[in-house]
Design a protein around this motif. Structure first.
Motif, mmCIF file in Angstrom:
data_model
loop_
_atom_site.group_PDB
_atom_site.id
_atom_site.type_symbol
_atom_site.label_atom_id
_atom_site.label_comp_id
_atom_site.label_asym_id
_atom_site.label_seq_id
_atom_site.Cartn_x
_atom_site.Cartn_y
_atom_site.Cartn_z
ATOM 1 N N MET A 268 4.643 16.343 1.380
ATOM 2 C CA MET A 268 4.988 15.434 0.307
ATOM 3 C C MET A 268 4.349 14.084 0.572
ATOM 4 O O MET A 268 4.222 13.676 1.712
ATOM 5 N N ASN A 269 4.017 13.412 -0.487
ATOM 6 C CA ASN A 269 3.449 12.075 -0.400
ATOM 7 C C ASN A 269 4.548 11.059 -0.717
ATOM 8 O O ASN A 269 4.871 10.820 -1.875
ATOM 9 N N TRP A 270 5.136 10.454 0.328
ATOM 10 C CA TRP A 270 6.234 9.509 0.165
ATOM 11 C C TRP A 270 5.690 8.118 -0.112
ATOM 12 O O TRP A 270 4.707 7.695 0.487
ATOM 13 N N ARG A 271 6.361 7.389 -1.017
ATOM 14 C CA ARG A 271 5.971 6.015 -1.361
ATOM 15 C C ARG A 271 7.169 5.096 -1.225
ATOM 16 O O ARG A 271 8.287 5.465 -1.570
ATOM 17 N N LYS A 272 6.898 3.865 -0.743
ATOM 18 C CA LYS A 272 7.929 2.834 -0.677
ATOM 19 C C LYS A 272 7.647 1.797 -1.750
ATOM 20 O O LYS A 272 6.513 1.584 -2.146
ATOM 21 N N SER A 273 8.685 1.137 -2.166
ATOM 22 C CA SER A 273 8.555 0.074 -3.146
ATOM 23 C C SER A 273 7.756 -1.084 -2.571
ATOM 24 O O SER A 273 7.839 -1.391 -1.383
ATOM 25 N N THR A 274 7.018 -1.757 -3.434
ATOM 26 C CA THR A 274 6.311 -2.969 -3.004
ATOM 27 C C THR A 274 7.292 -4.098 -2.743
ATOM 28 O O THR A 274 6.932 -5.107 -2.160
ATOM 29 N N TYR A 275 8.549 -3.929 -3.143
ATOM 30 C CA TYR A 275 9.592 -4.935 -2.909
ATOM 31 C C TYR A 275 10.330 -4.710 -1.594
ATOM 32 O O TYR A 275 11.309 -5.384 -1.328
ATOM 33 N N GLY B 132 10.423 -6.752 8.336
ATOM 34 C CA GLY B 132 9.134 -6.723 9.003
ATOM 35 C C GLY B 132 8.456 -5.373 8.975
ATOM 36 O O GLY B 132 7.259 -5.265 8.775
ATOM 37 N N GLU B 133 9.223 -4.315 9.145
ATOM 38 C CA GLU B 133 8.659 -2.968 9.159
ATOM 39 C C GLU B 133 8.628 -2.360 7.757
ATOM 40 O O GLU B 133 8.090 -1.280 7.559
ATOM 41 N N GLY B 134 9.258 -3.022 6.789
ATOM 42 C CA GLY B 134 9.328 -2.469 5.449
ATOM 43 C C GLY B 134 10.194 -1.231 5.362
ATOM 44 O O GLY B 134 10.001 -0.381 4.521
ATOM 45 N N ASN B 135 11.195 -1.148 6.247
ATOM 46 C CA ASN B 135 12.001 0.072 6.299
ATOM 47 C C ASN B 135 13.424 -0.130 5.787
ATOM 48 O O ASN B 135 14.323 0.580 6.179
ATOM 49 N N THR B 136 13.625 -1.102 4.936
ATOM 50 C CA THR B 136 14.966 -1.358 4.418
ATOM 51 C C THR B 136 15.061 -0.942 2.958
ATOM 52 O O THR B 136 15.549 -1.680 2.115
ATOM 53 N N CYS B 137 14.582 0.219 2.643
ATOM 54 C CA CYS B 137 14.599 0.670 1.263
ATOM 55 C C CYS B 137 14.625 2.193 1.210
ATOM 56 O O CYS B 137 14.775 2.862 2.212
ATOM 57 N N VAL B 138 14.459 2.693 0.022
ATOM 58 C CA VAL B 138 14.317 4.130 -0.161
ATOM 59 C C VAL B 138 12.852 4.455 -0.395
ATOM 60 O O VAL B 138 12.059 3.582 -0.745
ATOM 61 N N GLU B 139 12.516 5.707 -0.196
ATOM 62 C CA GLU B 139 11.175 6.209 -0.483
ATOM 63 C C GLU B 139 11.310 7.300 -1.536
ATOM 64 O O GLU B 139 12.334 7.970 -1.604
ATOM 65 N N ILE B 140 10.267 7.459 -2.339
ATOM 66 C CA ILE B 140 10.278 8.523 -3.329
ATOM 67 C C ILE B 140 9.019 9.369 -3.196
ATOM 68 O O ILE B 140 7.984 8.896 -2.733
ATOM 69 N N ALA B 141 9.151 10.606 -3.608
ATOM 70 C CA ALA B 141 8.009 11.527 -3.690
ATOM 71 C C ALA B 141 8.116 12.241 -5.027
ATOM 72 O O ALA B 141 9.194 12.696 -5.418
ATOM 73 N N ALA B 142 7.011 12.309 -5.742
ATOM 74 C CA ALA B 142 6.990 12.981 -7.042
ATOM 75 C C ALA B 142 6.558 14.426 -6.872
ATOM 76 O O ALA B 142 5.497 14.710 -6.322
ATOM 77 N N LEU B 143 7.403 15.330 -7.328
ATOM 78 C CA LEU B 143 7.078 16.745 -7.368
ATOM 79 C C LEU B 143 6.785 17.112 -8.827
ATOM 80 O O LEU B 143 6.840 16.260 -9.706
ATOM 81 N N THR B 144 6.504 18.347 -9.087
ATOM 82 C CA THR B 144 6.147 18.759 -10.439
ATOM 83 C C THR B 144 7.243 18.448 -11.456
ATOM 84 O O THR B 144 6.971 17.874 -12.501
ATOM 85 N N THR B 145 8.475 18.790 -11.147
ATOM 86 C CA THR B 145 9.561 18.601 -12.110
ATOM 87 C C THR B 145 10.662 17.662 -11.634
ATOM 88 O O THR B 145 11.564 17.349 -12.399
ATOM 89 N N HIS B 146 10.585 17.229 -10.390
ATOM 90 C CA HIS B 146 11.640 16.395 -9.808
ATOM 91 C C HIS B 146 11.054 15.207 -9.053
ATOM 92 O O HIS B 146 9.907 15.227 -8.623
#
Length: 58
Positions: free
Chosen positions: A1-8, A12-26
């Protein structure tokens, strides 16, 4: 899966958020601080409506 983090992402590590991955239907969501703990899978149209709602009401 290709995980992405928000630009917001903060911190320092950018690890205080959620990540999303786009699948075909979900969209799959996980906690960036604990990626191995599990994911939440949401139908893509529902996720899109949720994001549009947040944009209108923030």
């Amino acid at each position: 899966m290709n995980w992405r983090k928000s630009t917001y992402s903060g911190g320092g590590e950018g690890n205080t958020c959620v990540e999303i991955a786009a699948l075909t239907t979900h969209i799959v969501v996980r906690d960036s601080k604990a990626p191995a703990r599990g994911t939440l899978s949401v139908p893509a149209p529902s996720f899109t409506r949720f994001i549009e709602y947040l944009k209108r009401h923030s």
